[in-house]
Design a protein around this motif. Structure first.
Motif: not given
Ligand SMILES: Nc1nc2c(ncn2[C@@H]2O[C@H](COP(=O)(O)OP(=O)(O)O)[C@@H](O)[C@H]2O)c(=O)[nH]1
Ligand SMILES: [Mg+2]
Length: 532
Positions: A110-121, A229-234
Motif C-alpha cells: 500500500i503506497e503513499g499511506a500515513d501508517t508508513d512502516g506497518l506490516v499487517l498479517l 492505536v496502530l498508527e501510534r504504535r507504528v
C-alpha cells in the motif's frame, strides 16, 4: 532503547551458554531460539512494525484485514478451513526482507499511506481443525511485534483463547490489543456488557493493561480507533523492541528459576579435608607409608647389619618392590597395590557426596544435583588418578651415605673375626693331630690373639649393627613421613582436579547464569551478592 535490549540479549546469550547441558534441553533450545530470532529481527530494522490479526475461526480477521488494507487480498469465507498461510499487507517503506523472513508469500503493498512502516498479517485460525494452520499461527506469533486478538461475541470467552494463549502471555501486555468484532450483531446495551465481561476475563488472565476495542469490521464501526492505536504504535517504532524485550523477560525468568538471592556457601574446609583424607586412605597411602618404613629398615640392615645374620633379612622380600613402588617414580606404571576396600570406597564416595551437598546448600533445584553430578563426574578416573598419585610420589630417596662406610667397617670386623676363628681352627686341628706347636701363640693381656680377634670382631660387628639399627629406625620414620607428605600432596592434586575444581566450576556456572539472567532481566549489571 535498543541499546538496552542489545545488552539484555548479550546477557541472555551468556545465560544460554551456561544453561546448555545443565538445564532442561527444551528450555535451553527455546532460549537459544529467542536470542537467534531477536538478532534476526533487529537486523531487519525496528522501524517497521509487524502486526498480526489473530483469533478463532470466523471471528472476522480477514474481513478486518481487508477493511484496514482497503483491498480484498484476504479471502473472507464462511467455508472452513480457510487458507493455511498468512496474507501480508505492507504500508510504505518496509522491504521484502521482513516478509521473506516471516515467510509470508501472499503480499500486498500500500503506497503513499500515513501508517508508513506497518506490516499487517492476516493469520490462519488458531483453533483450526487443520493442525498445519495452528502451527503456522504459532510460528508467526513468535515472530511478530504486535498482535490484535480479533474475537467475536460468541467466542470471546473460549478457553482455547484464554487458556492456550492469553494466560501465558502476561509478560506481553505491551504487545497486544484485543478487538471485540461483530459488535453490530449486539444490541447497544449488550455491547457494553459483553465488553465488560471480556475485560474481566482479560484481568483474570493477568492482562488488565491490554486495550480492548469494540469494532465491526463489516460496518466499519470503531475501525478509526483501531487505526489510530496502530498508527501510534507504528509511529513510536518501539513495538519490535517491546516484543523482543518481553521475550527476553519471559525467557530469562525461566532460566533464572533456580536462582535465589542467597549465595551458596562453597566448599567447606572440613569437607575438603575429609575428601582428601578418605581418598588418601583409598589410595593406600597408609599401606605405602608403612612399606616405606619397612623397606628402609630392611635395606638398612642389609647394608649395615651384622653380616652373619643378613641372610635372615634376605628371606623376606622388599615391601616396596613387592608393591611395584620405589626406585624411579613412574607415573605411568600401575602399582600392585590391592586397591581400596569396599568400605574405603564407600567412605570416599560419601565424603565426595557430602562435600557436594555442603557446597550447594541453599541453592534451588536443579543446582544441588548439578553440583553433585559435577563432583562425581570423574568418579571412574579417580582410582587410576590415585594410583598414579602414589606411584609417582617420591618414595625412595637415595640411600644414606653412612651405610657404605658402616658396610666396609662390618666387612673388616667380619674378616677379623673370621681370621681369628680360622686361626683357632688350625690350632685345634694341630692339637687333634698331636702335632707339637710349630708357631708361637701371641697373647695380648693374657688372651690368645686368635681368640681376641674372633671375640672382638664378632662383638664389634654386633655393636655396630645394633647402633646402625637404631639410626635406621629413626631414618625409616623420617622417610615414611616424607613419603606420606609427598603422596598426600599428590592425592590432594587428584582430589582438586577431579572433585574440587568441577564443583567449583559448577558453582561458578550457577553464579554466572544467575548474574546473566539478572542482567537479561534488568539490563543492568547488578551487584553480586556474595562472591566466590
Ligand atoms: N455481522 C458481522 N459479520 C462479520 C463481521 N466481520 C466478519 N463477519 C463475517 O464473519 C464471517 C467470517 O469472517 P472472516 O473474515 O472470514 O473470519 P476469519 O475466519 O476470522 O478470517 C464472514 O461471513 C464475515 O462476513 C462483522 O463485523 N459483523
Ligand atoms: Mg480468515
Amino acid at each position: 532503547m535498543s541499546g538496552k535490549l542489545d545488552r539484555r540479549l548479550v546477557a541472555l546469550a551468556d545465560a544460554v551458554e551456561v544453561a546448555d547441558g545443565r538445564l532442561e534441553p527444551g528450555i535451553v533450545e527455546r532460549a537459544r531460539g529467542v536470542v537467534a530470532r531477536a538478532g534476526k529481527r533487529l537486523g531487519l530494522g525496528v522501524d517497521a512494525t509487524v502486526v498480526a490479526l489473530a483469533g478463532p475461526t470466523g471471528s472476522g480477521k480477514s474481513t478486518l484485514f481487508n477493511a484496514l488494507a482497503g483491498t480484498e487480498l484476504s479471502e473472507v469465507s464462511r467455508r472452513r478451513p480457510t487458507t493455511a498461510t498468512a496474507a501480508g499487507a505492507v504500508w510504505g517503506q518496509p522491504g521484502d526482507g521482513l516478509l521473506d523472513w516471516l515467510e509470508v508469500p501472499r503480499r500486498h503493498r500500500i503506497e503513499g499511506a500515513d501508517t508508513d512502516g506497518l506490516v499487517l498479517l492476516d493469520l490462519p485460525d488458531f483453533d483450526s481443525v487443520q493442525v498445519g494452520h495452528r502451527l503456522e499461527v504459532e510460528r508467526l506469533l513468535e515472530m511478530i511485534d504486535l498482535v490484535v486478538w480479533v474475537v467475536d461475541p460468541q467466542k470471546y470467552a473460549d478457553s482455547s483463547l484464554h487458556d492456550r494463549y492469553l494466560r501465558a502471555l502476561s509478560d506481553y501486555e505491551q504487545t497486544m490489543v484485543v478487538a471485540l468484532n461483530q459488535s453490530d450483531l449486539l444490541e447497544p446495551g449488550n455491547r457494553d456488557a459483553c465488553r465488560a465481561d471480556l475485560e474481566r476475563l482479560l484481568r483474570e488472565d493477568g492482562l488488565s493493561a491490554v486495550p480492548v476495542l469494540t469494532i465491526s469490521a463489516r460496518r466499519g464501526d470503531g475501525l478509526d480507533d483501531l487505526r489510530r492505536v496502530l498508527e501510534r504504535r507504528v509511529a513510536a517504532r518501539s513495538a519490535a523492541v517491546d516484543r523482543l524485550a518481553a521475550d527476553v523477560t519471559t525467557t530469562a525468568s525461566v532460566l533464572a528459576a533456580g536462582c535465589s538471592d542467597d549465595a551458596a556457601p562453597g566448599i567447606g574446609r572440613a569437607d575438603r579435608q575429609r575428601v582428601v583424607e578418605s581418598l588418601a586412605e583409598a589410595a593406600g597411602v597408609y599401606t605405602v607409608t608403612r612399606a616405606v618404613a619397612l623397606a628402609h629398615r630392611r635395606r638398612g640392615s642389609l647394608a649395615t647389619g651384622w653380616p652373619f645374620l643378613r641372610w635372615v633379612r634376605r628371606l623376606r622380600p622388599d615391601p616396596l618392590r613387592r608393591l611395584r613402588l620405589g626406585s624411579r617414580p613412574d607415573p605411568d606404571l600401575r602399582t600392585s597395590l590391592p586397591g581400596p576396600t569396599a568400605l574405603q570406597s564407600a567412605q570416599a564416595a560419601a565424603a565426595v557426596r557430602s562435600l557436594a551437598n555442603g557446597a550447594a546448600v541453599g541453592l534451588s533445584a536443579p543446582w544441588p544435583s548439578l553440583v553433585r553430578r559435577a563432583a562425581t563426574r570423574s568418579e571412574d578416573q579417580l582410582a587410576d588418578g590415585l594410583d598414579r598419585a602414589v606411584a609417582g610420589a617420591d618414595l625412595d630417596p637415595p640411600r644414606p651415605r653412612w651405610w657404605r662406610l658402616v658396610g666396609v667397617l662390618q666387612a673388616l670386623f667380619a674378616i677379623v673375626a673370621l681370621a681369628g676363628g680360622l686361626w683357632l681352627l688350625v690350632l685345634a686341628a694341630l692339637g687333634f693331630l698331636h702335632i707339637p706347636d710349630v708357631l708361637p701363640l701371641p697373647e695380648v693381656e693374657g688372651i690368645p690373639l686368635p681368640t681376641l680377634l674372633l671375640g672382638a670382631g664378632l662383638l664389634a660387628g654386633m655393636l655396630v649393627a645394633l647402633l646402625a639399627r637404631t639410626f635406621n629406625r629413626v631414618g625409616a620414620r623420617r622417610r615414611a613421613r616424607a613419603a606420606a607428605v609427598s603422596m598426600n600432596r599428590r592425592v590432594e592434586e587428584v582430589a582438586s582436579q577431579l572433585v574440587i575444581q568441577p564443583v567449583e566450576a559448577e558453582l561458578a556456572a550457577h553464579d554466572r547464569l544467575c548474574a546473566a539472567t539478572r542482567r537479561a532481566l534488568t539490563g543492568r549489571s547488578g551487584m553480586r551478592r556474595g562472591s566466590r
